[in-house]
Design a protein around this motif. Structure first.
Motif, PDB file in Angstrom:
ATOM      1  N   ALA A  90      38.837  -7.880  26.978  1.00 25.19           N
ATOM      2  CA  ALA A  90      39.268  -7.640  25.489  1.00 25.19           C
ATOM      3  C   ALA A  90      38.570  -6.265  25.238  1.00 25.19           C
ATOM      4  O   ALA A  90      37.662  -5.673  25.539  1.00 25.19           O
ATOM      5  N   LEU A  91      39.642  -5.381  24.485  1.00 22.62           N
ATOM      6  CA  LEU A  91      39.283  -3.989  23.934  1.00 22.62           C
ATOM      7  C   LEU A  91      39.486  -4.006  22.213  1.00 22.62           C
ATOM      8  O   LEU A  91      40.506  -4.126  21.864  1.00 22.62           O
ATOM      9  N   LEU A  92      38.233  -3.616  21.849  1.00 20.45           N
ATOM     10  CA  LEU A  92      38.281  -3.555  20.248  1.00 20.45           C
ATOM     11  C   LEU A  92      38.538  -2.086  20.104  1.00 20.45           C
ATOM     12  O   LEU A  92      38.086  -1.034  20.617  1.00 20.45           O
ATOM     13  N   LYS A  93      39.512  -1.653  19.088  1.00 23.70           N
ATOM     14  CA  LYS A  93      39.982  -0.489  18.703  1.00 23.70           C
ATOM     15  C   LYS A  93      39.376  -0.307  17.155  1.00 23.70           C
ATOM     16  O   LYS A  93      39.950  -0.920  16.395  1.00 23.70           O
ATOM     17  N   PHE A  94      38.789   0.826  16.814  1.00 27.98           N
ATOM     18  CA  PHE A  94      38.577   1.135  15.599  1.00 27.98           C
ATOM     19  C   PHE A  94      39.024   2.667  15.203  1.00 27.98           C
ATOM     20  O   PHE A  94      38.691   3.718  16.086  1.00 27.98           O
ATOM     21  N   GLU A  95      40.023   2.748  14.322  1.00 27.68           N
ATOM     22  CA  GLU A  95      40.322   4.104  13.831  1.00 27.68           C
ATOM     23  C   GLU A  95      40.129   4.276  12.522  1.00 27.68           C
ATOM     24  O   GLU A  95      40.131   3.320  11.581  1.00 27.68           O
ATOM     25  N   ASP A  96      39.695   5.438  12.080  1.00 26.76           N
ATOM     26  CA  ASP A  96      39.477   5.901  10.571  1.00 26.76           C
ATOM     27  C   ASP A  96      38.469   5.166  10.077  1.00 26.76           C
ATOM     28  O   ASP A  96      38.389   4.611   8.846  1.00 26.76           O
ATOM     29  N   SER A  97      37.350   4.860  10.908  1.00 26.48           N
ATOM     30  CA  SER A  97      36.420   4.028  10.293  1.00 26.48           C
ATOM     31  C   SER A  97      35.141   4.887  10.260  1.00 26.48           C
ATOM     32  O   SER A  97      34.825   5.882  10.632  1.00 26.48           O
ATOM     33  N   GLY A  98      33.960   4.009   9.512  1.00 24.56           N
ATOM     34  CA  GLY A  98      32.735   4.697   9.528  1.00 24.56           C
ATOM     35  C   GLY A  98      31.526   3.883  10.207  1.00 24.56           C
ATOM     36  O   GLY A  98      30.615   3.768  10.065  1.00 24.56           O
ATOM     37  N   VAL A  99      32.158   3.244  11.448  1.00 23.78           N
ATOM     38  CA  VAL A  99      31.137   2.758  12.259  1.00 23.78           C
ATOM     39  C   VAL A  99      30.766   3.596  13.474  1.00 23.78           C
ATOM     40  O   VAL A  99      31.600   4.249  13.635  1.00 23.78           O
ATOM     41  N   SER A 100      29.621   3.360  13.954  1.00 26.15           N
ATOM     42  CA  SER A 100      29.029   4.039  14.996  1.00 26.15           C
ATOM     43  C   SER A 100      29.185   2.944  16.247  1.00 26.15           C
ATOM     44  O   SER A 100      29.289   1.879  16.032  1.00 26.15           O
TER      45      SER A 100
END
Length: 135
Positions: A90-100
């Protein structure tokens, strides 16, 4: 928790849960209707949905902007019956986020160990790998 499964023709099944939501399942075997996802696909959907909801909820509890989040899943199966899953990637992708990286690692660890019941249950039968990208 209860479920009801109703055959609506051929191998097409409707499933309803206690919450009164219906889903359709079918087969993709040659010569069959392939009108909906297979039960094994539903297992992957359940894992991905549970895991993604859990991670997003945990990150939002920290008041973080999750932005656009998605998950890609690939599963390997036994070649001969029973064709169970042998590995899930599984690959989680985050775009335009404020997460580190640290935030995502924290949420993924909690989801894997405690809060995503589908992952905790599947992990007893299949090796699951979860990675992430912050774009």
């Amino acid at each position: 928790m209860k479920a009801e499964i109703v055959n609506v023709g051929g191998l097409t099944m409707l499933a309803k849960s206690d919450t009164n939501h219906w889903v359709v399942m079918d087969t993709n075997r040659e010569g069959k209707s392939a009108a909906a996802a297979t039960p094994m696909e539903m297992v992957l959907f359940s894992f991905g949905g549970c895991f993604s909801m859990t991670v997003k909820s945990l990150l939002e509890k920290k008041r973080l902007d999750v932005g656009k989040m998605s998950m890609e899943i690939e599963a390997e199966r036994e070649p001969e019956p029973p064709t169970v899953f042998t590995k899930i990637h599984a690959l989680l992708k985050f775009e335009d986020s404020g997460v580190s990286e640290k935030d995502v690692e924290w949420a993924v660890d909690l989801a894997r160990s405690k809060y995503c019941q589908v992952d905790v249950m599947l992990e007893k039968a299949v090796d699951i790998e979860v990675a992430w990208e912050i774009l």
